[in-house]
Design a protein around this motif. Structure first.
Motif, PDB file in Angstrom:
ATOM      1  N   ASP A 156       3.478   0.052  -0.231  1.00  0.00           N
ATOM      2  CA  ASP A 156       4.444   0.293  -1.305  1.00  0.00           C
ATOM      3  C   ASP A 156       5.259  -0.940  -1.652  1.00  0.00           C
ATOM      4  O   ASP A 156       5.827  -1.023  -2.750  1.00  0.00           O
ATOM      5  CB  ASP A 156       5.386   1.442  -0.922  1.00  0.00           C
ATOM      6  N   TYR A 157       5.340  -1.877  -0.714  1.00  0.00           N
ATOM      7  CA  TYR A 157       6.182  -3.049  -0.928  1.00  0.00           C
ATOM      8  C   TYR A 157       5.397  -4.363  -0.924  1.00  0.00           C
ATOM      9  O   TYR A 157       5.984  -5.423  -1.144  1.00  0.00           O
ATOM     10  CB  TYR A 157       7.265  -3.123   0.149  1.00  0.00           C
ATOM     11  N   ASN A 158       4.097  -4.291  -0.618  1.00  0.00           N
ATOM     12  CA  ASN A 158       3.286  -5.496  -0.491  1.00  0.00           C
ATOM     13  C   ASN A 158       3.892  -6.455   0.531  1.00  0.00           C
ATOM     14  O   ASN A 158       3.975  -7.665   0.321  1.00  0.00           O
ATOM     15  CB  ASN A 158       3.129  -6.191  -1.851  1.00  0.00           C
ATOM     16  N   ILE A 159       4.330  -5.876   1.656  1.00  0.00           N
ATOM     17  CA  ILE A 159       4.930  -6.641   2.753  1.00  0.00           C
ATOM     18  C   ILE A 159       3.981  -6.617   3.954  1.00  0.00           C
ATOM     19  O   ILE A 159       3.486  -5.557   4.343  1.00  0.00           O
ATOM     20  CB  ILE A 159       6.291  -6.053   3.179  1.00  0.00           C
ATOM     21  N   LEU A 160       3.725  -7.781   4.532  1.00  0.00           N
ATOM     22  CA  LEU A 160       2.992  -7.856   5.789  1.00  0.00           C
ATOM     23  C   LEU A 160       4.004  -7.862   6.922  1.00  0.00           C
ATOM     24  O   LEU A 160       4.834  -8.773   7.018  1.00  0.00           O
ATOM     25  CB  LEU A 160       2.135  -9.127   5.849  1.00  0.00           C
ATOM     26  N   ALA A 161       3.956  -6.836   7.768  1.00  0.00           N
ATOM     27  CA  ALA A 161       4.882  -6.730   8.900  1.00  0.00           C
ATOM     28  C   ALA A 161       4.149  -7.110  10.180  1.00  0.00           C
ATOM     29  O   ALA A 161       3.035  -6.646  10.427  1.00  0.00           O
ATOM     30  CB  ALA A 161       5.424  -5.313   9.008  1.00  0.00           C
ATOM     31  N   GLU A 162       4.791  -7.932  11.006  1.00  0.00           N
ATOM     32  CA  GLU A 162       4.214  -8.359  12.276  1.00  0.00           C
ATOM     33  C   GLU A 162       5.271  -8.235  13.376  1.00  0.00           C
ATOM     34  O   GLU A 162       6.456  -8.486  13.143  1.00  0.00           O
ATOM     35  CB  GLU A 162       3.732  -9.802  12.199  1.00  0.00           C
ATOM     36  N   LEU A 163       4.801  -7.895  14.580  1.00  0.00           N
ATOM     37  CA  LEU A 163       5.692  -7.689  15.720  1.00  0.00           C
ATOM     38  C   LEU A 163       5.110  -8.341  16.963  1.00  0.00           C
ATOM     39  O   LEU A 163       3.902  -8.304  17.189  1.00  0.00           O
ATOM     40  CB  LEU A 163       5.876  -6.192  16.003  1.00  0.00           C
ATOM     41  N   THR A 164       5.970  -8.900  17.791  1.00  0.00           N
ATOM     42  CA  THR A 164       5.591  -9.350  19.125  1.00  0.00           C
ATOM     43  C   THR A 164       6.858  -9.352  19.978  1.00  0.00           C
ATOM     44  O   THR A 164       7.936  -8.956  19.501  1.00  0.00           O
ATOM     45  CB  THR A 164       4.885 -10.713  19.103  1.00  0.00           C
ATOM     46  N   ALA A 165       6.775  -9.813  21.235  1.00  0.00           N
ATOM     47  CA  ALA A 165       7.946  -9.695  22.115  1.00  0.00           C
ATOM     48  C   ALA A 165       7.849 -10.608  23.318  1.00  0.00           C
ATOM     49  O   ALA A 165       6.760 -11.016  23.738  1.00  0.00           O
ATOM     50  CB  ALA A 165       8.102  -8.249  22.584  1.00  0.00           C
ATOM     51  N   THR A 166       9.011 -10.934  23.882  1.00  0.00           N
ATOM     52  CA  THR A 166       9.124 -11.413  25.258  1.00  0.00           C
ATOM     53  C   THR A 166       9.618 -10.233  26.081  1.00  0.00           C
ATOM     54  O   THR A 166       9.618  -9.094  25.609  1.00  0.00           O
ATOM     55  CB  THR A 166      10.110 -12.596  25.358  1.00  0.00           C
ATOM     56  N   LYS A 167      10.089 -10.465  27.288  1.00  0.00           N
ATOM     57  CA  LYS A 167      10.528  -9.349  28.126  1.00  0.00           C
ATOM     58  C   LYS A 167      11.677  -8.564  27.505  1.00  0.00           C
ATOM     59  O   LYS A 167      11.673  -7.329  27.503  1.00  0.00           O
ATOM     60  CB  LYS A 167      10.952  -9.857  29.513  1.00  0.00           C
ATOM     61  N   HIS A 219      10.302  -9.899  14.954  1.00  0.00           N
ATOM     62  CA  HIS A 219       9.807  -9.274  13.730  1.00  0.00           C
ATOM     63  C   HIS A 219       9.535 -10.375  12.709  1.00  0.00           C
ATOM     64  O   HIS A 219      10.369 -11.276  12.532  1.00  0.00           O
ATOM     65  CB  HIS A 219      10.847  -8.330  13.129  1.00  0.00           C
ATOM     66  N   ARG A 220       8.415 -10.284  12.026  1.00  0.00           N
ATOM     67  CA  ARG A 220       8.152 -11.203  10.916  1.00  0.00           C
ATOM     68  C   ARG A 220       7.658 -10.381   9.726  1.00  0.00           C
ATOM     69  O   ARG A 220       6.651  -9.682   9.820  1.00  0.00           O
ATOM     70  CB  ARG A 220       7.112 -12.255  11.289  1.00  0.00           C
ATOM     71  N   TYR A 221       8.403 -10.466   8.643  1.00  0.00           N
ATOM     72  CA  TYR A 221       8.072  -9.725   7.429  1.00  0.00           C
ATOM     73  C   TYR A 221       7.787 -10.722   6.306  1.00  0.00           C
ATOM     74  O   TYR A 221       8.668 -11.495   5.918  1.00  0.00           O
ATOM     75  CB  TYR A 221       9.225  -8.805   7.029  1.00  0.00           C
ATOM     76  N   THR A 222       6.567 -10.721   5.802  1.00  0.00           N
ATOM     77  CA  THR A 222       6.153 -11.629   4.744  1.00  0.00           C
ATOM     78  C   THR A 222       6.188 -10.892   3.411  1.00  0.00           C
ATOM     79  O   THR A 222       5.450  -9.921   3.202  1.00  0.00           O
ATOM     80  CB  THR A 222       4.754 -12.196   5.024  1.00  0.00           C
ATOM     81  N   PHE A 223       7.057 -11.372   2.506  1.00  0.00           N
ATOM     82  CA  PHE A 223       7.364 -10.667   1.266  1.00  0.00           C
ATOM     83  C   PHE A 223       6.571 -11.229   0.080  1.00  0.00           C
ATOM     84  O   PHE A 223       6.099 -12.374   0.107  1.00  0.00           O
ATOM     85  CB  PHE A 223       8.860 -10.803   0.954  1.00  0.00           C
ATOM     86  N   PRO A 224       6.487 -10.458  -0.994  1.00  0.00           N
ATOM     87  CA  PRO A 224       6.001 -10.998  -2.269  1.00  0.00           C
ATOM     88  C   PRO A 224       7.148 -11.747  -2.959  1.00  0.00           C
ATOM     89  O   PRO A 224       8.274 -11.786  -2.447  1.00  0.00           O
ATOM     90  CB  PRO A 224       5.629  -9.736  -3.053  1.00  0.00           C
TER      91      PRO A 224
END
Length: 776
Positions: free
Chosen positions: A142-153, A158-163
């Motif tokens: 709906d937003y043409n956003i690529l959402a990515e997640l990762t973590a340390t302990k 969060h990384r959100y790539t927008f149009p």
């Protein structure tokens, strides 16, 4: 020209070999978190995490819907088509701190699952989703956003790539219920420049039940890599433009940006259960100069290292996927609850401090944990084999609660008691650890805790479970008493589950007896040994079933061995009659070897038609009225019992069938069909059974040993860091046919091994176990 051709083919060979080697060692490619994610518990689907971490990031599809009973499937369901945001906390009874990106008109509530436009949630396609251990990404349609997640302990990335847009939004939804967290009591969110911080206080169902008046607190401190052009706060649907702080239920912050096409906005958020200051400290210590890509790389490397403690080779690719996905879930549950400086949440709501070593580091960690009910047939054995460092840490964590509150906890959420089913097997788990040489804690304190857990009822806290242990100690069994109040776990003179409690307490007493004997407590040893025979009080020689008794000592009338919940918790007499794991040979003798084998074999023959549980029914309690139910804890040792009745070949047959048929490789048929996978237990059972090592007695006997089964793989290498265990233990398998499952011959270090048990000390010493398999 010839040289160039030779060079080309040599280069091609080296390149191909390198790729092959990389694929061989990158175990994360075998981890498929979506397997079994239909009807999964809240912790289950958290791909963006490291083993036993605090930061467990994941998409939520229905987490905001709450969890009426505190244990139902909620959070992420593979059948759902929209995502409402990305929660940072996922533990038993713990959940919250949701971040969500959007484009266009600001919406501050998640909306409805089947109507994405009703809130900030977005539709997504499965083809646009990827998940593995340590990393997750999805395209929000709906937003043409690529959402990515990762973590340390302790830090979520969060990384959100927008149009390209002038209406890019980040929503920090803090003051709403999420997952198993229960209703929100209070919340606060603050913004300044490129930081957002705050907390949420919740009252989970099991905290209400076992420690009334207590709450669970979650803190965060987030750093955003871009300055917003505007900001504001909200409470539910009401917004307050340019406000920088808000308190109370429903509280949140929004930030608005202008973005170029393909521009990423990144968030690093330190998490804590003690304070915002410690959340910020966790962020600084773990992630100050780490980018998203570096964190992702480190997370994948960490998973490879931890998964690689058990390296399986050969066999079917699908079985390697089942194996490493199961191992991933076993290492995912029971996450950190203490900070980098050793601060931890105490049972009374204050903040405690773990002792520091000379380098200023905490000498151990603290953890949140679901109940240990049934985990001795999977998790604790797996920890003993490959993760003794975590097992030792877990025990020290449990002893913190014992010091602070006076009783061992079964499940704990921020040190608050969340006993789950109302029993307590923590004492058994501690005794088993000592038995296999895991002893890096105050052993005398541990023994005091175990003794108290198994024998004492006076002033026993509800959260300690086993509230009917007093009557068990006096009578040798817990009477069946009907529940007229709706709180069966809190009854003291017996229980609606008196029969299963009797069997469980007898098993725990057997483990405590060995612990007492090892430490020279002879009087206690005799008492525990006496109590460990409590199972005999319930064996009905006329029906040859375990049968509940009332307070007068009479077997209950109108007895139906298929009936669950009447005397037996989450099971029935067919299933619980085999619950004598500490002395299975005595049960075989009492029933009679031939009848025992005939009955148990026929149980599996019938149960196979129902996928060894509840068939294809998607429900946590599917199968509790059946003959055998692999989808729940009380049954998980039964397929290995034939080793004690002279027919190990039948165990090998049925264990292989369960591995092949109960366990699947898709979202619906994962751990059964939406069964009750409690924090990695069913996954850990597969890990153990598929490498052919399992102990019915849960390593609680004087000389602990593992039954030797038929591995699914050609080679298994158990290899720990040298500081933990010097030598590898290798299992090599030769099969008569590809699907062979009968152990025909065993050789240990090239010497014929005549027994069907591997002493645990031999595994620790290292060596090579060669197995020849026949039959199919």
């Amino acid at each position: 020209m010839v040289k160039r051709i030779i060079y080309y083919f040599c280069s091609l060979f080296v390149s191909t070999a390198a790729v092959f080697a990389q694929q061989k060692t990158d175990l994360t490619v075998f981890v498929k978190p979506n397997i079994g994610s239909v009807h999964s518990r809240y912790f289950f689907y958290t791909p963006a995490a490291v083993p036993f971490g605090m930061a467990k990031l994941a998409p939520s599809t229905n987490g905001s819907y709450g969890n009426k009973s505190g244990w139902e499937a909620v959070g992420y369901d593979d059948r759902h088509g929209s995502i409402e945001g990305f929660a940072n906390f996922h533990e038993f009874q713990v959940g919250g701190v949701v971040f969500a990106p959007s484009v266009g008109k600001l919406k501050t509530t998640p909306g409805q699952l089947d109507r994405p436009q009703s809130g900030y949630r977005s539709a997504f396609d499965k083809k646009d989703e990827f998940a593995t251990s340590g990393y997750y990404r999805v395209k929000l349609k709906d937003y043409n956003i690529l959402a990515e997640l990762t973590a340390t302990k302790r830090v979520g990335f969060h990384r959100y790539t927008f149009p390209k847009t002038e209406e890019a939004n980040l929503i920090f939804d803090i003051g709403h219920m999420m997952g198993e967290s229960g209703p929100v009591v209070d919340a606060e969110v603050n913004y300044d420049k490129q930081h957002v911080w705050g907390y949420v206080v919740t009252n989970p169902v099991y905290v209400q039940k076992y420690q009334q008046g207590a709450t669970v607190k979650m803190f965060f401190f987030a750093e955003i890599n871009k300055q917003p052009k505007s900001f504001g706060t909200f409470r539910d649907t009401i917004t307050f433009d340019q406000h920088m702080s808000i308190k109370g239920k429903g509280a949140g912050i929004y930030l608005k940006f202008g973005t170029e096409a393909g521009e990423s906005i990144e968030i690093k958020t330190g998490l804590s259960y003690t304070s915002v200051e410690n959340a910020q400290l966790n962020l600084l210590k773990e992630a100050k100069d780490i980018s998203f890509d570096t964190a992702k790389k480190n997370a994948l490397q960490t998973w490879n290292s931890e998964l690689g403690r058990i390296l399986v080779e050969g066999g079917k690719a699908d079985d390697r996927i089942k194996f490493y996905t199961g191992l991933y879930h076993a290492l995912l549950g029971r996450g950190l609850a203490s900070d980098v400086n050793g601060a931890y949440p105490k049972n009374d709501g204050s903040v405690g401090q773990i002792a520091l070593n000379k380098q200023g580091q905490p000498i151990h960690h603290h953890y949140n944990t679901d109940a240990i009910w049934g985990a001795f047939w999977n998790l604790t054995q797996l920890w003993s084999i490959a993760y003794p460092d975590y097992y030792n840490d877990w025990i020290q964590s449990q002893l913190l609660v014992y010091r602070d509150a006076g009783w061992l906890g079964d499940g704990i959420a921020n040190s608050k008691y969340v006993s789950g089913v109302g029993t307590n097997f923590t004492g058994l788990a501690i005794a088993a650890a000592y038995n296999v040489g895991i002893r890096g804690y105050d052993v005398n304190l541990a023994y005091d805790a175990v003794r108290k857990n198994e024998l004492e009822a006076k002033d026993r806290l509800p959260g300690a479970g086993k509230l009917d242990v007093g009557v068990f100690v006096r009578k040798g069994y817990s009477p069946y008493i009907k529940d007229d109040h709706g709180s069966p776990e809190l009854m003291t003179n017996g229980s609606p589950f008196g029969a299963s409690h009797t069997l469980e307490y007898a098993f725990s007493a057997g483990a405590a007896a060995q612990f007492a004997k090892s430490l020279g407590h002879q009087k206690d040893y005799v008492k525990f040994q006496e109590l460990s025979n409590g199972w005999r009080n319930l064996y009905d020689t006329t029906t040859k079933f375990m049968r509940p008794k009332d307070s007068t000592g009479r077997f209950i009338s109108n007895f139906n061995p298929y009936e669950p919940w009447r005397g037996f918790q989450e099971g029935n007499a067919w299933q619980y009659t085999f619950y004598v794991p500490h002395v299975p040979q005595e049960l075989v003798k009492l029933v009679g070897k031939d009848l025992f084998n005939q009955r148990l074999d026929s149980i599996f023959t019938v149960s196979q038609k129902n996928v060894f549980g509840g068939g294809t029914q998607i429900d946590a309690f599917a199968g509790i009225e059946s003959l055998y139910n692999h989808g729940n804890q009380p049954n998980l040792h039964i397929s290995w019992l034939f080793y004690f009745s002279g027919r190990p070949d039948l165990s090998q047959k049925w264990v292989r069938a369960i591995c092949n048929e109960f366990y699947g490789n898709d979202a619906i048929h994962g751990y059964g069909y939406g069964q009750d996978e409690d924090q990695g237990q069913l996954g850990a059972w597969y890990v153990l059974s598929s490498i052919g090592l399992f102990d019915v007695r849960s390593l609680t006997t004087e000389k602990p040993a593992l039954q030797i089964g038929a591995p699914l793989f050609d080679r298994v290498t158990i290899q720990l860091p040298k500081k933990l265990r010097k030598n590898k233990f290798i299992i090599q398998v030769k099969k008569e046919q590809p699907n062979s499952y009968i152990v025909d011959q065993a050789r240990l270090n090239n010497r014929l091994w005549k027994g069907w048990q591997l002493p645990f000390e031999r595994l620790v010493e290292g060596g090579i176990l060669d197995l020849k398999l026949k039959g199919n």
